[in-house]
Motif scaffolding. Structure first.
Motif: not given
Length: 317
Positions: A199-201, A214-219, A238-245
């Motif tokens: 799933t992509v936002f 989103c990170a918690e749900n793998g989105w 938001a970009l700063a806390v988003a997992p790189r993967n």
């Protein structure tokens, strides 16, 4: 300009099918090519069916892709928003090796089809297109409370969104979400119905809190040119806390042109501006970020070479 194929409006291989309305005073000239990327990436959301620019200087989708290739953008996901543009996207992706397709009814289109009594028929067309070769995603679908209001219209949006979620799961396709002023409702729907595995936002528009969810749900979170805007501090948080993967990059062309060319026509070849701005904010090497995002993109959509293309008839002339 010509792209070597038949004129626009003739045959299945139309180089574009719509023209963006020029805003008064907007600079309609295409920006210059940016410095090429050393490590290539993909534009995971673009609308090349929409022509932009000065009359007589519009770029065809193949001209867009040629420019993109020259600066290190190796492929695009061409996204539909109604029956006509979804069908065009699926047809062009079948002929163009640098393009995969996403098909859907945009959330603002769902009430229009519903009011005309044709929502179910339109959804059936999208369901059929979803089974075609080189269609890699359902999108863009979701909820939009900015341009749509009223109980009946919102009910049509929800019905369409849920139907698209099921299509993505039934066909094992990624899903691209359009989420405007509807963060909580989109999340609630995904959790209630069950989100597709990938799933992509699209054009991520939330803050650090939404990025955490989103990170918690793998989105996946796809950042567009908006992340380069001066007033987009929350997006950069938001970009700063988003997992790189879970990071992707897009243009949403011809809209949302990144700084330093904001307001001018957007195109996949301008991805390097957005990617470099992301890398600078994250304090990381551009090539390292490009490699990560390229890998993420292929995990979401698969390989651009997994299914063969079919040459159009005019290519043999």
């Amino acid at each position: 300009m010509t792209d070597g194929g038949p004129p626009a409006g003739q045959g299945a291989d139309q180089p574009f099918i719509r023209q963006r309305d020029p805003s008064p005073g907007r600079d309609l000239s295409y920006p210059p090519l940016p410095e090429p990327l050393t490590v290539p990436v993909y534009d995971n959301h673009t609308h090349l069916e929409i022509a932009d620019g000065h009359e007589g200087e519009t770029l065809t989708y193949r001209e867009h892709l040629d420019r993109a290739s020259s600066v290190g953008v190796r492929g695009v996901v061409q996204v539909g928003g109604d029956v006509e543009t979804s069908r065009w996207s699926a047809e062009q992706a079948l002929r163009e090796p640098r393009m995969l397709a996403a098909v859907a009814l945009h959330p603002n289109e769902a009430p229009v089809y519903d009011l005309a009594g044709g929502l179910d028929d339109a959804l059936a067309v999208i369901a059929e297109l979803a089974t075609r070769p080189r269609v890699a995603a359902i999108g863009e679908t979701g909820l939009d409370f900015f341009r749509t209001s009223g109980d009946e219209a919102l009910a049509a949006q929800y019905r369409s969104f849920e139907a698209h979620i099921e299509m993505a799961k039934e066909n094992n396709l990624a899903m691209q979400i359009h989420d405007r002023d509807a963060h909580a409702e989109v999340i609630a729907t995904l959790k209630r119905v069950g989100a597709p595995e990938r799933t992509v936002f699209h054009c991520f528009s939330g803050d650090a809190e939404l990025a955490g969810i989103c990170a918690e749900n793998g989105w996946y979170m796809s950042f567009a040119g908006t992340v380069t805007f001066k007033n987009a501090g929350k997006l950069r948080d938001a970009l700063a806390v988003a997992p790189r993967n879970l990071l992707l990059v897009e243009t949403d062309a011809p809209f949302l042109t990144p700084t330093p060319n904001r307001g001018r026509p957007n195109a996949p070849y301008l991805i390097p501006h957005t990617l470099r701005a992301m890398a600078e904010h994250l304090g990381t090497d551009v090539s390292m970020l490009a490699a990560q995002i390229s890998s993420n993109t292929e995990l979401v959509y698969g390989s651009w070479t997994a299914e063969p293309v079919v040459l159009p008839e005019w290519a043999d002339r």
